[in-house]
Design a protein around this motif. Structure first.
Motif, PDB file in Angstrom:
ATOM      1  N   LEU A  39      -5.144   0.220   7.579  1.00  0.00           N
ATOM      2  CA  LEU A  39      -4.357   0.762   8.693  1.00  0.00           C
ATOM      3  C   LEU A  39      -3.736  -0.366   9.521  1.00  0.00           C
ATOM      4  CD1 LEU A  39      -6.648   3.588  10.075  1.00  0.00           C
ATOM      5  CD2 LEU A  39      -4.527   3.856   8.841  1.00  0.00           C
ATOM      6  N   ILE A  95      -5.452   5.836  -0.109  1.00  0.00           N
ATOM      7  CA  ILE A  95      -6.888   5.957  -0.418  1.00  0.00           C
ATOM      8  C   ILE A  95      -7.592   7.027   0.423  1.00  0.00           C
ATOM      9  CG2 ILE A  95      -7.355   3.669  -1.373  1.00  0.00           C
ATOM     10  CD1 ILE A  95      -8.214   2.841   1.479  1.00  0.00           C
ATOM     11  N   GLU A  96      -6.960   7.457   1.538  1.00  0.00           N
ATOM     12  CA  GLU A  96      -7.590   8.485   2.367  1.00  0.00           C
ATOM     13  C   GLU A  96      -7.377   9.885   1.789  1.00  0.00           C
ATOM     14  OE1 GLU A  96      -6.164   8.200   6.370  1.00  0.00           O
ATOM     15  OE2 GLU A  96      -7.022   6.222   6.670  1.00  0.00           O
ATOM     16  N   ARG A 150      -0.259   7.432   6.345  1.00  0.00           N
ATOM     17  CA  ARG A 150      -1.598   6.889   6.174  1.00  0.00           C
ATOM     18  C   ARG A 150      -1.768   6.395   4.748  1.00  0.00           C
ATOM     19  NH1 ARG A 150      -4.716   8.658  10.700  1.00  0.00           N
ATOM     20  NH2 ARG A 150      -6.431   7.639   9.629  1.00  0.00           N
ATOM     21  N   PRO A 151      -2.656   5.409   4.564  1.00  0.00           N
ATOM     22  CA  PRO A 151      -2.837   4.859   3.211  1.00  0.00           C
ATOM     23  C   PRO A 151      -3.323   5.897   2.210  1.00  0.00           C
ATOM     24  CG  PRO A 151      -4.479   4.008   4.732  1.00  0.00           C
ATOM     25  CD  PRO A 151      -3.466   4.715   5.549  1.00  0.00           C
ATOM     26  N   TYR A 179      -0.441  16.814   9.760  1.00  0.00           N
ATOM     27  CA  TYR A 179      -1.341  17.134  10.878  1.00  0.00           C
ATOM     28  C   TYR A 179      -1.528  15.917  11.785  1.00  0.00           C
ATOM     29  CZ  TYR A 179      -2.243  21.511   8.524  1.00  0.00           C
ATOM     30  OH  TYR A 179      -2.083  22.747   7.946  1.00  0.00           O
ATOM     31  N   CYS A 180      -1.805  14.752  11.174  1.00  0.00           N
ATOM     32  CA  CYS A 180      -1.910  13.515  11.969  1.00  0.00           C
ATOM     33  C   CYS A 180      -0.527  13.068  12.428  1.00  0.00           C
ATOM     34  CB  CYS A 180      -2.531  12.394  11.149  1.00  0.00           C
ATOM     35  SG  CYS A 180      -4.194  12.726  10.611  1.00  0.00           S
ATOM     36  N   THR A 219      -9.726   7.400  14.681  1.00  0.00           N
ATOM     37  CA  THR A 219      -9.439   8.078  13.425  1.00  0.00           C
ATOM     38  C   THR A 219     -10.588   7.905  12.451  1.00  0.00           C
ATOM     39  OG1 THR A 219      -7.877   8.301  11.617  1.00  0.00           O
ATOM     40  CG2 THR A 219      -8.235   6.091  12.415  1.00  0.00           C
ATOM     41  N   ARG A 220     -10.697   8.886  11.570  1.00  0.00           N
ATOM     42  CA  ARG A 220     -11.605   8.702  10.446  1.00  0.00           C
ATOM     43  C   ARG A 220     -10.824   7.979   9.380  1.00  0.00           C
ATOM     44  NH1 ARG A 220     -14.502  14.291  10.132  1.00  0.00           N
ATOM     45  NH2 ARG A 220     -12.381  14.956   9.918  1.00  0.00           N
ATOM     46  N   HIS A 249     -10.304  11.650   4.011  1.00  0.00           N
ATOM     47  CA  HIS A 249     -10.900  10.678   4.924  1.00  0.00           C
ATOM     48  C   HIS A 249      -9.994  10.459   6.124  1.00  0.00           C
ATOM     49  CE1 HIS A 249     -14.132   9.887   2.189  1.00  0.00           C
ATOM     50  NE2 HIS A 249     -13.273   9.759   1.215  1.00  0.00           N
ATOM     51  N   GLY A 250      -9.564  11.541   6.717  1.00  0.00           N
ATOM     52  CA  GLY A 250      -8.730  11.476   7.904  1.00  0.00           C
ATOM     53  C   GLY A 250      -9.008  12.731   8.711  1.00  0.00           C
ATOM     54  N   CYS A 251      -7.999  13.607   8.828  1.00  0.00           N
ATOM     55  CA  CYS A 251      -8.194  14.807   9.631  1.00  0.00           C
ATOM     56  C   CYS A 251      -8.881  15.921   8.839  1.00  0.00           C
ATOM     57  CB  CYS A 251      -6.861  15.280  10.191  1.00  0.00           C
ATOM     58  SG  CYS A 251      -5.660  15.645   8.911  1.00  0.00           S
ATOM     59  N   ASN A 252      -9.146  15.683   7.564  1.00  0.00           N
ATOM     60  CA  ASN A 252      -9.889  16.645   6.736  1.00  0.00           C
ATOM     61  C   ASN A 252      -9.114  17.943   6.520  1.00  0.00           C
ATOM     62  OD1 ASN A 252     -12.012  17.412   5.142  1.00  0.00           O
ATOM     63  ND2 ASN A 252     -13.334  18.036   6.822  1.00  0.00           N
ATOM     64  N   MET A 253      -7.783  17.909   6.585  1.00  0.00           N
ATOM     65  CA  MET A 253      -6.991  19.120   6.388  1.00  0.00           C
ATOM     66  C   MET A 253      -6.275  19.066   5.033  1.00  0.00           C
ATOM     67  SD  MET A 253      -7.464  20.876   9.112  1.00  0.00           S
ATOM     68  CE  MET A 253      -6.199  22.100   9.254  1.00  0.00           C
ATOM     69  N   MET A 271       0.852  -1.210   0.000  1.00  0.00           N
ATOM     70  CA  MET A 271       0.000   0.000   0.000  1.00  0.00           C
ATOM     71  C   MET A 271       0.874   1.241   0.000  1.00  0.00           C
ATOM     72  SD  MET A 271      -3.031   1.572   0.297  1.00  0.00           S
ATOM     73  CE  MET A 271      -4.146   0.208   0.509  1.00  0.00           C
ATOM     74  N   ILE A 286     -11.264   4.905   5.793  1.00  0.00           N
ATOM     75  CA  ILE A 286     -12.139   4.272   4.813  1.00  0.00           C
ATOM     76  C   ILE A 286     -12.209   2.785   5.095  1.00  0.00           C
ATOM     77  CG2 ILE A 286     -12.362   3.709   2.374  1.00  0.00           C
ATOM     78  CD1 ILE A 286     -12.388   6.368   1.977  1.00  0.00           C
ATOM     79  N   ILE A 319      -4.392  15.100  18.362  1.00  0.00           N
ATOM     80  CA  ILE A 319      -5.187  14.594  17.249  1.00  0.00           C
ATOM     81  C   ILE A 319      -5.224  13.061  17.270  1.00  0.00           C
ATOM     82  CG2 ILE A 319      -3.283  14.531  15.594  1.00  0.00           C
ATOM     83  CD1 ILE A 319      -5.246  15.693  13.547  1.00  0.00           C
ATOM     84  N   ASN A 320      -6.358  12.500  16.862  1.00  0.00           N
ATOM     85  CA  ASN A 320      -6.563  11.044  16.809  1.00  0.00           C
ATOM     86  C   ASN A 320      -6.534  10.366  18.181  1.00  0.00           C
ATOM     87  OD1 ASN A 320      -6.817  11.228  14.074  1.00  0.00           O
ATOM     88  ND2 ASN A 320      -4.789  10.469  13.607  1.00  0.00           N
ATOM     89  N   VAL A 364     -10.662  14.307  15.964  1.00  0.00           N
ATOM     90  CA  VAL A 364     -10.379  13.751  14.639  1.00  0.00           C
ATOM     91  C   VAL A 364      -9.609  14.710  13.741  1.00  0.00           C
ATOM     92  CG1 VAL A 364     -12.288  12.118  14.637  1.00  0.00           C
ATOM     93  CG2 VAL A 364     -12.649  14.433  13.790  1.00  0.00           C
ATOM     94  N   GLY A 365      -9.476  15.955  14.155  1.00  0.00           N
ATOM     95  CA  GLY A 365      -8.737  16.938  13.368  1.00  0.00           C
ATOM     96  C   GLY A 365      -8.214  18.010  14.294  1.00  0.00           C
ATOM     97  N   GLU A 401       1.544  11.032  10.932  1.00  0.00           N
ATOM     98  CA  GLU A 401       1.823   9.617  10.697  1.00  0.00           C
ATOM     99  C   GLU A 401       1.545   9.274   9.239  1.00  0.00           C
ATOM    100  OE1 GLU A 401      -0.635   7.619  13.532  1.00  0.00           O
ATOM    101  OE2 GLU A 401      -2.416   7.813  12.310  1.00  0.00           O
TER     102      GLU A 401
END
Lengths: 102, 181
Positions: free
Chosen positions: B126, A16-17, A13-14, A8-9, B139-140, A64-68, A1, B142, B53-54, B67-68, A11
Motif C-alpha cells: 500500500l 493480493i488482497e 488496492r493491490p 466499497y473502499c 485498513t485490513r 483482505h480488505g473490506c471483506n465485500m 503491482m 496483507i 469506510i477505512n 473496516v467495511g 480506491e
C-alpha cells in the motif's frame, strides 16, 4: 503491482488482497422452482459458464480488505479491469463498458 | 504479555530509525451492525462509530475503526473491558448486530520512527505517503503472508494488529527487515 479498484473502499488496492469468485449475474433459482427443476436445469445453473474471450463480468472478493464481494468487468485476454461495480447493480450495457474504457 | 512460542527475539526492537513495541493487553471487539443503526447505537452506548469506510475515531481510551460497510473494530484499554462488555451486551439486545470479543485473538504492535512507513512497505504494497494514507486511516490488508489490521496513529507511528498466532512471525520479520535500515 497489479491494482484493482474496490467499489466499497473506493480506491485502488493491490491484487493480493483480492480473490476471484466466479462468473457474475448467475441467478439462483427461487425456492418454488427448485423442486420442479430437472437435473439438466440444475447442471445448467451449477456448471455451465460462458467462458468468454473478451470482456467478462465476474465476481471478486476483497478478502483482505473490506471483506465485500463486488462485480467487475475484466478482459480475459489482456487481464485488464474495465470497471468494477457494487453487488446488486445489473450487468453493465455495452455503452457503459465503452464509456468506462475512455 | 508473552507469546506461546518461545523464540529468541526481543519483545521490543529499538533502533535509531524505527522501533517496534508489542502492545499491552487491550480490550478488542469485532462489531457488525447496520449502518442505519449508527445514530441509535451512539445514543445507547456513547460510542461514535465512524461512518466512512477505512477511517477511525479515537475518543479518550476507546478507538473505533471502520473496516467495511457494516463492520467495525472497537479497541480500548484493558481496564475499560468490564464497562464495554456491559455496553455492547446492552446494544446486542437492542439491535440486529453481532458483537464478538476478540481481545485475546489479536496482538498489537506499535511501529514508530522516521522509517516506520518504510518498514511497513517491506511487507505491504500500500501507498504509505501521508497524502494517500493520512493519520487516522485504517485498513485490513496483507503483510507478507499475514492478514493484518493497519492504522496510522501519527505521521511516523503505526499500529498493526494481527492474529496471535501470526505474532511471532511478524515480530521476527520486523527484526530482520529493520536490519537493512
Amino acid at each position: 503491482m497489479f491494482e484493482i479498484h474496490c467499489p466499497y473502499c473506493d480506491e485502488k488496492r493491490p491484487e493480493i488482497e483480492f480473490a476471484y469468485a466466479g462468473e457474475a449475474h448467475i441467478v439462483r433459482p427461487n425456492a418454488q422452482d427448485q423442486g420442479e427443476m430437472s437435473d439438466a436445469d440444475w447442471s445448467q445453473y451449477m456448471f455451465i459458464r460462458d467462458n468468454v474471450r473478451g470482456e467478462h463480468c465476474e465476481r471478486w472478493w476483497h478478502q483482505h480488505g473490506c471483506n465485500m464481494f463486488f462485480n467487475a468487468v475484466r478482459h480475459t485476454v489482456t487481464d485488464k479491469f474495465v470497471m468494477t461495480y457494487k453487488m446488486g447493480k445489473s450487468r453493465p450495457t455495452a455503452k457503459q463498458i465503452a464509456d468506462a474504457k475512455k | 504479555m508473552l507469546f506461546d512460542q518461545a523464540i529468541d527475539i526481543p519483545e521490543t526492537l529499538k533502533g535509531d530509525a524505527v522501533s517496534v513495541t508489542l502492545m499491552e493487553e487491550r480490550a478488542r471487539y469485532n462489531l457488525r451492525i447496520k449502518s442505519t443503526d449508527l445514530t441509535e447505537f451512539k445514543k445507547l452506548t456513547g460510542l461514535k462509530l465512524p461512518r466512512k469506510i477505512n477511517t477511525s475515531s479515537a475518543a479518550k481510551d476507546v478507538t473505533c475503526l471502520c473496516v467495511g460497510p457494516d463492520e467495525w473494530f472497537v479497541i480500548a484499554e484493558a481496564k475499560s473491558k468490564a464497562k464495554l462488555d456491559k455496553l455492547l451486551a446492552k446494544a446486542s439486545n437492542k439491535f440486529v448486530c453481532s458483537v464478538t470479543d476478540i481481545s485475546h485473538r489479536n496482538v498489537g504492535f506499535e511501529i514508530t520512527g522516521a522509517k516506520a512507513s518504510r518498514l511497513i512497505n517491506v511487507g505491504c504494497p500500500l501507498d504509505m505517503a501521508i497524502e494517500a494514507f493520512p493519520v487516522g486511516k485504517v485498513t485490513r490488508t496483507i503483510f507478507e503472508s499475514a492478514a493484518i489490521l493497519l492504522r496510522r496513529t501519527g505521521e511516523e507511528s503505526f499500529q498493526i494488529e494481527c492474529w496471535r498466532s501470526f505474532g511471532p512471525y511478524l515480530r521476527d520479520f520486523f527484526v530482520r527487515a529493520s536490519r537493512d535500515f
